[in-house]
Design a protein around this motif. Sequence first.
Motif, short mmCIF file in Angstrom:
data_model
loop_
_atom_site.label_atom_id
_atom_site.label_comp_id
_atom_site.label_asym_id
_atom_site.label_seq_id
_atom_site.Cartn_x
_atom_site.Cartn_y
_atom_site.Cartn_z
N PHE A 150 -3.37 4.00 -1.65
CA PHE A 150 -3.47 3.26 -2.90
C PHE A 150 -3.09 1.80 -2.67
N GLU A 151 -3.92 0.92 -3.14
CA GLU A 151 -3.67 -0.52 -3.05
C GLU A 151 -2.78 -0.92 -4.21
N CYS A 152 -1.48 -0.69 -4.04
CA CYS A 152 -0.51 -1.03 -5.07
C CYS A 152 0.88 -1.11 -4.44
N MET A 176 0.84 -1.19 0.00
CA MET A 176 0.00 0.00 0.00
C MET A 176 0.88 1.24 0.00
N GLU A 184 -8.09 5.11 -2.25
CA GLU A 184 -9.03 5.27 -1.15
C GLU A 184 -8.79 6.66 -0.57
N GLU A 242 1.81 2.64 -10.43
CA GLU A 242 0.50 2.01 -10.50
C GLU A 242 -0.62 2.85 -9.88
N VAL A 243 -0.26 3.96 -9.25
CA VAL A 243 -1.25 4.81 -8.58
C VAL A 243 -2.28 5.29 -9.59
N SER A 244 -3.55 5.11 -9.23
CA SER A 244 -4.65 5.56 -10.10
C SER A 244 -5.92 5.71 -9.27
N ARG A 245 -6.92 6.25 -9.89
CA ARG A 245 -8.23 6.40 -9.23
C ARG A 245 -8.81 5.03 -8.90
N GLU A 246 -8.50 4.04 -9.73
CA GLU A 246 -9.07 2.71 -9.55
C GLU A 246 -8.57 2.01 -8.28
N ASN A 247 -7.37 2.33 -7.82
CA ASN A 247 -6.87 1.67 -6.61
C ASN A 247 -6.76 2.64 -5.44
N SER A 260 -11.09 8.40 -4.68
CA SER A 260 -11.83 7.19 -5.03
C SER A 260 -13.26 7.52 -5.46
#
Length: 167
Positions: A142-144, A1, A156, A149-154, A123
């Motif tokens: 970020f869950e990565c 994370m 919080e 890899e940081v993005s809106r998709e991962n 998010s």
Amino acid sequence: MKTLYLLRHAKSSWSFDELSDQERPLNDRGRTDAPRMGQALCKREIELDLLVSSPAVRALSTAVLVAREIGYPHEKIVVERNIYEASVEDILSIIHQLPDSAQSVMLVGHNPTFTDVVNTLGSAGTTPLLEMPTAAVACLRFECERWEEVSRENAEFYFYDFPKDGK
């Protein structure tokens, strides 16, 4: 994370017409609010692996004052010239190039870009910020494993805070 803190610089002074925008210092309120936000972050027991600041005097001063309160060595603050006058894409590029060894990073910079970055990465379902006031901080997780890899998709949206009068 990965954890990202976006801190808008504290209130700056417009009293010195001879200074360029980049040279503007903090005003009295800024010199009070920056440590106050550092104390608020300290209460949250945050620990930074990296603190990166715009070279603008008001941003770097904010970074130093916050660093002092949270126990981050001011001599380890990294100055990133591309934060000053950056677009959202510029800030995203800086984030994506952060060292993966750093789990928790704070960027200190400017509006309206920082508000836009928070709204871009925040998010889904998060209420958009209208404007981060001076010395406001937003925290995103970020869950990565890698910053690239940081993005809106991962993402919080973890918390948002700003100086309040009398606090």
